[in-house]
Design a protein around this motif. Structure first.
Motif, PDB file in Angstrom:
ATOM      1  N   ASN A   1       0.643  -1.239   0.167  1.00 34.55           N
ATOM      2  CA  ASN A   1       0.220  -0.130  -0.126  1.00 34.55           C
ATOM      3  C   ASN A   1       0.855   1.165  -0.081  1.00 34.55           C
ATOM      4  O   ASN A   1       0.227   2.458   1.144  1.00 34.55           O
ATOM      5  N   PRO A   2       1.619   1.181  -1.179  1.00 35.54           N
ATOM      6  CA  PRO A   2       2.385   3.084  -0.624  1.00 35.54           C
ATOM      7  C   PRO A   2       1.028   4.226  -1.190  1.00 35.54           C
ATOM      8  O   PRO A   2       1.762   5.388  -0.885  1.00 35.54           O
ATOM      9  N   ASN A   3       0.165   2.882  -1.375  1.00 40.39           N
ATOM     10  CA  ASN A   3      -1.054   5.340  -1.722  1.00 40.39           C
ATOM     11  C   ASN A   3      -1.307   5.292  -0.225  1.00 40.39           C
ATOM     12  O   ASN A   3      -2.043   6.357  -0.314  1.00 40.39           O
TER      13      ASN A   3
ATOM     14  N   GLU B   1       4.601   9.984  -6.468  1.00 40.61           N
ATOM     15  CA  GLU B   1       5.736  10.477  -8.046  1.00 40.61           C
ATOM     16  C   GLU B   1       4.663   9.687  -9.090  1.00 40.61           C
ATOM     17  O   GLU B   1       4.416   9.960 -10.146  1.00 40.61           O
ATOM     18  N   ARG B   2       4.986   8.415  -9.020  1.00 40.10           N
ATOM     19  CA  ARG B   2       4.046   7.641 -10.142  1.00 40.10           C
ATOM     20  C   ARG B   2       2.290   8.728 -10.476  1.00 40.10           C
ATOM     21  O   ARG B   2       2.202   8.909 -11.494  1.00 40.10           O
ATOM     22  N   THR B   3       1.743   9.327  -9.590  1.00 39.63           N
ATOM     23  CA  THR B   3       0.686  10.364  -9.543  1.00 39.63           C
ATOM     24  C   THR B   3       0.939  10.881 -10.176  1.00 39.63           C
ATOM     25  O   THR B   3       0.249  11.509 -11.135  1.00 39.63           O
TER      26      THR B   3
ATOM     27  N   CYS C   1      -8.482  12.864  -5.187  1.00 41.46           N
ATOM     28  CA  CYS C   1      -8.284  11.495  -5.707  1.00 41.46           C
ATOM     29  C   CYS C   1      -9.261  10.394  -4.158  1.00 41.46           C
ATOM     30  O   CYS C   1      -9.673  11.190  -3.333  1.00 41.46           O
ATOM     31  N   ASP C   2      -9.384   9.805  -4.612  1.00 38.07           N
ATOM     32  CA  ASP C   2     -10.471   9.041  -3.818  1.00 38.07           C
ATOM     33  C   ASP C   2      -9.294   8.118  -2.468  1.00 38.07           C
ATOM     34  O   ASP C   2     -10.111   8.312  -0.985  1.00 38.07           O
ATOM     35  N   TYR C   3      -8.326   8.578  -2.508  1.00 35.76           N
ATOM     36  CA  TYR C   3      -7.059   8.288  -0.846  1.00 35.76           C
ATOM     37  C   TYR C   3      -7.737   9.488  -0.251  1.00 35.76           C
ATOM     38  O   TYR C   3      -7.821   9.571   1.192  1.00 35.76           O
ATOM     39  N   ALA C   4      -7.707  10.357  -1.014  1.00 37.32           N
ATOM     40  CA  ALA C   4      -7.543  11.558  -0.469  1.00 37.32           C
ATOM     41  C   ALA C   4      -8.562  12.054   0.576  1.00 37.32           C
ATOM     42  O   ALA C   4      -8.835  12.228   1.869  1.00 37.32           O
TER      43      ALA C   4
ATOM     44  N   ARG D   1       7.350  -2.962  -0.091  1.00 35.41           N
ATOM     45  CA  ARG D   1       7.947  -2.242   0.664  1.00 35.41           C
ATOM     46  C   ARG D   1       6.803  -0.503   0.092  1.00 35.41           C
ATOM     47  O   ARG D   1       6.097  -0.832   0.050  1.00 35.41           O
ATOM     48  N   TYR D   2       7.220   0.178   1.664  1.00 35.05           N
ATOM     49  CA  TYR D   2       6.264   1.460   1.958  1.00 35.05           C
ATOM     50  C   TYR D   2       7.135   2.360   1.404  1.00 35.05           C
ATOM     51  O   TYR D   2       8.318   2.512   1.754  1.00 35.05           O
ATOM     52  N   GLU D   3       6.599   2.718  -0.111  1.00 38.90           N
ATOM     53  CA  GLU D   3       7.600   3.416  -0.251  1.00 38.90           C
ATOM     54  C   GLU D   3       6.555   4.840  -0.351  1.00 38.90           C
ATOM     55  O   GLU D   3       6.236   4.639  -2.565  1.00 38.90           O
ATOM     56  N   PRO D   4       5.394   5.269  -0.357  1.00 40.75           N
ATOM     57  CA  PRO D   4       4.361   6.074  -0.606  1.00 40.75           C
ATOM     58  C   PRO D   4       5.271   7.030  -1.376  1.00 40.75           C
ATOM     59  O   PRO D   4       5.022   8.076  -2.282  1.00 40.75           O
ATOM     60  N   GLU D   5       6.428   7.832  -1.338  1.00 42.88           N
ATOM     61  CA  GLU D   5       6.975   8.391  -2.359  1.00 42.88           C
ATOM     62  C   GLU D   5       7.184   8.542  -3.802  1.00 42.88           C
ATOM     63  O   GLU D   5       6.764   9.252  -4.459  1.00 42.88           O
TER      64      GLU D   5
END
Length: 177
Positions: free
Chosen positions: A37-39, A84-86, A167-170, A76-80
């Motif tokens: 869940n990096p999101n 970046e992809r978004t 976005c739905d996450y936010a 891996r937990y990499e929210p950055e």
């Protein structure tokens, strides 16, 4: 010797979503729950979900220890990287349009948000500019009270100010806070 079951990697976001899915598959497949869940950019939320997923799997495995065993794997937990992809999706389109319009430069208003990482936005913009043959203009709109000024101007012009990025996450994160 027990019959070998086909393996199944089950991507999951949290314990509650995993419950019925694990229950439905665990007896017919050799299931590995993959928590990736990096999101989830709020690390407290990330670890709370992880803890509850692990709790569910512990309890489920204990309850059905004579019938099945569900495995756990954490990505891996990499929210950055998610951010970046978004940003990249939107930036790719901006670079394409800038090139088609022969614009001298292109940039984004995203850096005005206190929730956006200027360094990631700039790196992404510069990489895409190099790939597309365009010029990215790195401006940190947060500087000089950019966000505060955007709030003032929105009031002045009577503009709707959304409470999340869209976005739905936010939307979810905003609803709980």
């Amino acid at each position: 010797m027990p019959e070998e079951k086909p393996t199944l990697l089950l991507l999951t976001c949290c314990g509650p979503c995993a419950t019925a899915c694990v229950e439905r598959t665990a007896f017919d497949y050799d299931v590995t729950v993959f928590y990736y869940n990096p999101n989830i950019t709020d690390s407290e939320e990330y670890y709370l979900r992880k803890e509850n997923l692990e709790k569910f799997l512990r309890l489920f495995n204990e309850e059905y220890k004579d019938r099945t065993l569900v495995h756990y794997l954490e990505g891996r937990y990499e929210p950055e990287k998610y951010l970046e992809r978004t940003a990249m999706l939107r930036y790719e389109e901006a670079a394409r349009v800038a090139k088609a319009r022969n614009a001298d430069y292109w940039t984004s208003t995203m850096s005005v948000s206190p929730h956006k990482n200027y360094d990631i936005l700039t790196k992404t913009g510069e990489e895409l500019a190099a790939e597309s043959g365009t010029c990215y203009l790195p401006i940190d709109f947060k500087k000089k009270n950019g966000f505060g000024r955007s709030v003032e101007l929105s009031k002045k012009y009577g503009l709707y100010r959304q409470r999340f990025c869209g976005c739905d996450y936010a939307r979810y994160a905003n609803a709980k806070g």
